[in-house]
Design a protein around this motif. Sequence first.
Motif, PDB file in Angstrom:
ATOM      1  N   GLY A 236       0.759  -1.363   0.015  1.00 46.86           N
ATOM      2  CA  GLY A 236       0.091  -0.003   0.095  1.00 46.86           C
ATOM      3  C   GLY A 236       0.751   1.224   0.050  1.00 46.86           C
ATOM      4  O   GLY A 236       0.673   2.235  -0.783  1.00 46.86           O
ATOM      5  N   GLU A 237       1.754   1.408   0.867  1.00 51.47           N
ATOM      6  CA  GLU A 237       2.651   2.600   1.026  1.00 51.47           C
ATOM      7  C   GLU A 237       3.560   2.758  -0.178  1.00 51.47           C
ATOM      8  O   GLU A 237       3.468   3.844  -0.750  1.00 51.47           O
ATOM      9  CB  GLU A 237       3.665   2.073   2.105  1.00 51.47           C
ATOM     10  CG  GLU A 237       3.301   2.874   3.506  1.00 51.47           C
ATOM     11  CD  GLU A 237       2.701   4.267   3.607  1.00 51.47           C
ATOM     12  OE1 GLU A 237       3.183   5.217   2.798  1.00 51.47           O
ATOM     13  OE2 GLU A 237       1.484   4.384   3.779  1.00 51.47           O
ATOM     14  N   ALA A 238       3.958   1.694  -0.583  1.00 50.51           N
ATOM     15  CA  ALA A 238       4.671   1.908  -2.272  1.00 50.51           C
ATOM     16  C   ALA A 238       3.873   2.358  -3.302  1.00 50.51           C
ATOM     17  O   ALA A 238       4.415   3.035  -3.864  1.00 50.51           O
ATOM     18  CB  ALA A 238       5.289   0.503  -2.463  1.00 50.51           C
ATOM     19  N   ILE A 239       2.635   1.671  -3.450  1.00 51.26           N
ATOM     20  CA  ILE A 239       1.792   2.254  -4.562  1.00 51.26           C
ATOM     21  C   ILE A 239       1.448   3.701  -4.250  1.00 51.26           C
ATOM     22  O   ILE A 239       1.590   4.647  -5.144  1.00 51.26           O
ATOM     23  CB  ILE A 239       0.598   1.341  -4.742  1.00 51.26           C
ATOM     24  CG1 ILE A 239       1.027   0.113  -5.189  1.00 51.26           C
ATOM     25  CG2 ILE A 239      -0.353   2.160  -5.763  1.00 51.26           C
ATOM     26  CD1 ILE A 239      -0.250  -0.785  -5.380  1.00 51.26           C
ATOM     27  N   ARG A 246      -0.972  10.105  -2.204  1.00 51.05           N
ATOM     28  CA  ARG A 246      -2.631   9.975  -2.086  1.00 51.05           C
ATOM     29  C   ARG A 246      -3.306   8.728  -2.225  1.00 51.05           C
ATOM     30  O   ARG A 246      -4.225   8.309  -1.880  1.00 51.05           O
ATOM     31  CB  ARG A 246      -2.892  11.313  -3.051  1.00 51.05           C
ATOM     32  CG  ARG A 246      -4.258  11.847  -2.825  1.00 51.05           C
ATOM     33  CD  ARG A 246      -4.774  12.987  -3.502  1.00 51.05           C
ATOM     34  NE  ARG A 246      -3.786  14.025  -3.327  1.00 51.05           N
ATOM     35  CZ  ARG A 246      -3.466  14.742  -3.878  1.00 51.05           C
ATOM     36  NH1 ARG A 246      -2.961  14.566  -5.176  1.00 51.05           N
ATOM     37  NH2 ARG A 246      -2.586  15.890  -3.181  1.00 51.05           N
ATOM     38  N   GLY A 247      -2.646   7.971  -3.399  1.00 48.60           N
ATOM     39  CA  GLY A 247      -3.138   6.879  -3.926  1.00 48.60           C
ATOM     40  C   GLY A 247      -3.768   7.164  -5.375  1.00 48.60           C
ATOM     41  O   GLY A 247      -4.300   8.276  -5.613  1.00 48.60           O
ATOM     42  N   PRO A 248      -4.148   6.323  -6.378  1.00 48.68           N
ATOM     43  CA  PRO A 248      -4.355   6.169  -7.525  1.00 48.68           C
ATOM     44  C   PRO A 248      -6.056   6.891  -7.662  1.00 48.68           C
ATOM     45  O   PRO A 248      -6.829   6.653  -6.879  1.00 48.68           O
ATOM     46  CB  PRO A 248      -4.516   5.067  -8.337  1.00 48.68           C
ATOM     47  CG  PRO A 248      -4.452   4.007  -7.169  1.00 48.68           C
ATOM     48  CD  PRO A 248      -3.840   4.706  -6.133  1.00 48.68           C
ATOM     49  N   ALA A 298      -7.272  -2.882  -3.039  1.00 45.74           N
ATOM     50  CA  ALA A 298      -7.807  -2.019  -3.857  1.00 45.74           C
ATOM     51  C   ALA A 298      -8.372  -0.800  -2.898  1.00 45.74           C
ATOM     52  O   ALA A 298      -8.027   0.262  -2.763  1.00 45.74           O
ATOM     53  CB  ALA A 298      -9.202  -2.468  -4.633  1.00 45.74           C
ATOM     54  N   VAL A 299      -8.886  -1.284  -1.766  1.00 44.67           N
ATOM     55  CA  VAL A 299      -9.802  -0.542  -0.638  1.00 44.67           C
ATOM     56  C   VAL A 299      -8.412   0.174  -0.155  1.00 44.67           C
ATOM     57  O   VAL A 299      -8.517   1.669   0.167  1.00 44.67           O
ATOM     58  CB  VAL A 299     -10.344  -1.299   0.313  1.00 44.67           C
ATOM     59  CG1 VAL A 299     -10.712  -0.418   1.527  1.00 44.67           C
ATOM     60  CG2 VAL A 299     -11.705  -2.093  -0.450  1.00 44.67           C
ATOM     61  N   ASP A 300      -7.446  -0.462   0.143  1.00 45.29           N
ATOM     62  CA  ASP A 300      -6.202   0.295   0.744  1.00 45.29           C
ATOM     63  C   ASP A 300      -5.608   1.390  -0.070  1.00 45.29           C
ATOM     64  O   ASP A 300      -5.395   2.613   0.530  1.00 45.29           O
ATOM     65  CB  ASP A 300      -5.281  -0.804   1.240  1.00 45.29           C
ATOM     66  CG  ASP A 300      -3.967  -0.373   1.899  1.00 45.29           C
ATOM     67  OD1 ASP A 300      -4.161   0.706   2.739  1.00 45.29           O
ATOM     68  OD2 ASP A 300      -2.854  -0.713   1.905  1.00 45.29           O
ATOM     69  N   VAL A 301      -5.523   1.146  -1.291  1.00 43.66           N
ATOM     70  CA  VAL A 301      -4.525   2.142  -2.109  1.00 43.66           C
ATOM     71  C   VAL A 301      -5.267   3.113  -2.862  1.00 43.66           C
ATOM     72  O   VAL A 301      -4.721   4.127  -3.191  1.00 43.66           O
ATOM     73  CB  VAL A 301      -3.858   1.349  -3.027  1.00 43.66           C
ATOM     74  CG1 VAL A 301      -2.540   0.274  -2.641  1.00 43.66           C
ATOM     75  CG2 VAL A 301      -4.481   0.694  -4.493  1.00 43.66           C
ATOM     76  N   VAL A 302      -6.626   2.808  -3.004  1.00 39.17           N
ATOM     77  CA  VAL A 302      -7.330   3.803  -4.051  1.00 39.17           C
ATOM     78  C   VAL A 302      -7.477   5.127  -2.959  1.00 39.17           C
ATOM     79  O   VAL A 302      -7.682   5.079  -2.063  1.00 39.17           O
ATOM     80  CB  VAL A 302      -8.668   3.429  -4.277  1.00 39.17           C
ATOM     81  CG1 VAL A 302      -9.614   3.409  -2.949  1.00 39.17           C
ATOM     82  CG2 VAL A 302      -9.195   4.285  -5.609  1.00 39.17           C
ATOM     83  N   ARG A 303      -7.375   6.391  -3.797  1.00 34.75           N
ATOM     84  CA  ARG A 303      -7.368   7.549  -3.192  1.00 34.75           C
ATOM     85  C   ARG A 303      -8.591   7.844  -2.525  1.00 34.75           C
ATOM     86  O   ARG A 303      -9.731   7.359  -2.905  1.00 34.75           O
ATOM     87  CB  ARG A 303      -6.786   8.615  -3.944  1.00 34.75           C
ATOM     88  CG  ARG A 303      -8.067   8.995  -5.058  1.00 34.75           C
ATOM     89  CD  ARG A 303      -7.674  10.744  -5.537  1.00 34.75           C
ATOM     90  NE  ARG A 303      -8.421  11.030  -6.668  1.00 34.75           N
ATOM     91  CZ  ARG A 303      -9.604  11.249  -6.851  1.00 34.75           C
ATOM     92  NH1 ARG A 303     -10.451  11.273  -5.946  1.00 34.75           N
ATOM     93  NH2 ARG A 303      -9.986  11.678  -8.182  1.00 34.75           N
ATOM     94  N   ARG A 304      -9.028   8.730  -1.487  1.00 37.64           N
ATOM     95  CA  ARG A 304     -10.114   9.322  -0.893  1.00 37.64           C
ATOM     96  C   ARG A 304     -11.112   9.615  -1.956  1.00 37.64           C
ATOM     97  O   ARG A 304     -10.587  10.456  -3.219  1.00 37.64           O
ATOM     98  CB  ARG A 304      -9.838  10.149  -0.030  1.00 37.64           C
ATOM     99  CG  ARG A 304      -9.164   9.439   1.218  1.00 37.64           C
ATOM    100  CD  ARG A 304      -9.015  10.429   2.577  1.00 37.64           C
ATOM    101  NE  ARG A 304      -8.656   9.522   3.730  1.00 37.64           N
ATOM    102  CZ  ARG A 304      -9.373   9.058   4.519  1.00 37.64           C
ATOM    103  NH1 ARG A 304     -10.692   9.167   4.395  1.00 37.64           N
ATOM    104  NH2 ARG A 304      -8.762   8.110   5.293  1.00 37.64           N
TER     105      ARG A 304
END
Length: 393
Positions: A236-239, A246-248, A298-304
């Motif tokens: 998660g951190e790396a992505i 922020r995340g994708p 997916a839940v972890d990395v997607v941006r808010r």
Amino acid sequence: MRAVTWHGRRDVRVDTVPDPAIEQPTDAIVRITASGICGSDLHLYEVLGPFMNEGDILGHEPMGVVEEVGSEVRSVTPGDRVVMPFQISCGTCFMCERGLYTQCETTQVRDQGMGAALFGYTNLYGAVPGGQAELLRVPQAQNTTIKVPEGPPDERFVYLSDVLPTAWQAVEYASIPDGGTVVVLGLGPIGDMCCRIALHHGHRVIGVDLVPERLERVRARGAEVFDLEEHEGEVGEAIRGMTEGRGPDSVIDAVGMEAHGATLGKLAHQIAGMLPDAVAKRVMERSGVDRLSGFNLAVDVVRRGGTISLIGVYGGMADPLPMLTIFDKQIQLRMGQANVKRWADDIMPLLADGDPLGVERFATHKLPLERAPEGYEVFQKKQDGAIKVLLQP
Ligand SMILES: NC(=O)c1ccc[n+]([C@@H]2O[C@H](COP(=O)([O-])OP(=O)(O)OC[C@H]3O[C@@H](n4cnc5c(N)ncnc54)[C@H](O)[C@@H]3O)[C@@H](O)[C@H]2O)c1
Ligand SMILES: [Zn+2]
Ligand SMILES: [Zn+2]
């Protein structure tokens, strides 16, 4: 005719079975020339056994030449070259008029509480004989066919049955904003094609998997890649690090229920595989059996405020979901089987000259139908560089 049939967990064979015949005035019989093996077939091979019957004919990615039509079929005639969508739909009901072909009210499998019937896909979806065979009976043939031109090889069109519209819908449902970034989890045929389509639309694409040749294939087409095995425990951190912390904007989950690295779900699958069918069915229907590591990532990395598009198939009825995070991050979530004909006209121009999506060289393995068992095995075990296997009856 010869056909690929299911005989048990990891046991598919090629048997001689009766030729199909016209049963309804809306049927057609098609002589199959090419037929894909799909990641969804691997679920039958492994997890969904309790919903199969010995001898069921597999396959839902077929194309071929119309041999015979019922009296009410006018949109295709014998000799036409056609691709069959994986779902069977009438084209005129409330759902079909709205482009929701996977929910067709004429073919819904109501006794199972499920949507439109599918070719070669378990009792849940009508136990309709599939298209990894020499001949296929096509119900609702007036709508369950896509006519394609003569000339180019089958590889140009065969993916209209599933891979192309599935990936197209996944990208549409991902709502990637202009100048935005999409992370594609899983780079099997579906995730790979999602990357190609999102790149074609001009988006920044990061493909995630753990199989070197799959990563390499999307990298060669212009995606950035992320090898899960190189980032154990800090994925998660790396992505997020690749996307301004922020995340994708969007994540496409093209992994589905057999994700790598989900021990509990794997155990549930194995237990279900050992139980008598009747009990296993209840376990599968009533409990959370999916391996959710793809979805949870997916839940972890997607941006808010971002969007997750689920195209990998899930099958549990009580999967534990991180609702707190999904709600708090204000995640948009879209999913479902692909409504194949909804996207066919958008895709067709990309199958004309130039082949911008690279479909003609998409298959890694082309095998005669008789070698289907080997095709299933190399695809499932990801051996011999297998990414997409086409069978040629
Ligand atoms: N919704 C639809 O209409 C539709 C249509 C076709 C296929 N599908 C589904 O799409 C999914 C993918 O299909 P496919 O043909 O590409 O199959 P596939 O099994 O070849 O691809 C799955 C990929 O995910 C990778 N993977 C496994 N665990 C992962 C993880 N935790 N994170 C990231 N990657 C991981 C695997 O290495 C593999 O490359 C399947 O679930 C299939 O059933 C859905
Ligand atoms: Zn499929
Ligand atoms: Zn319909």
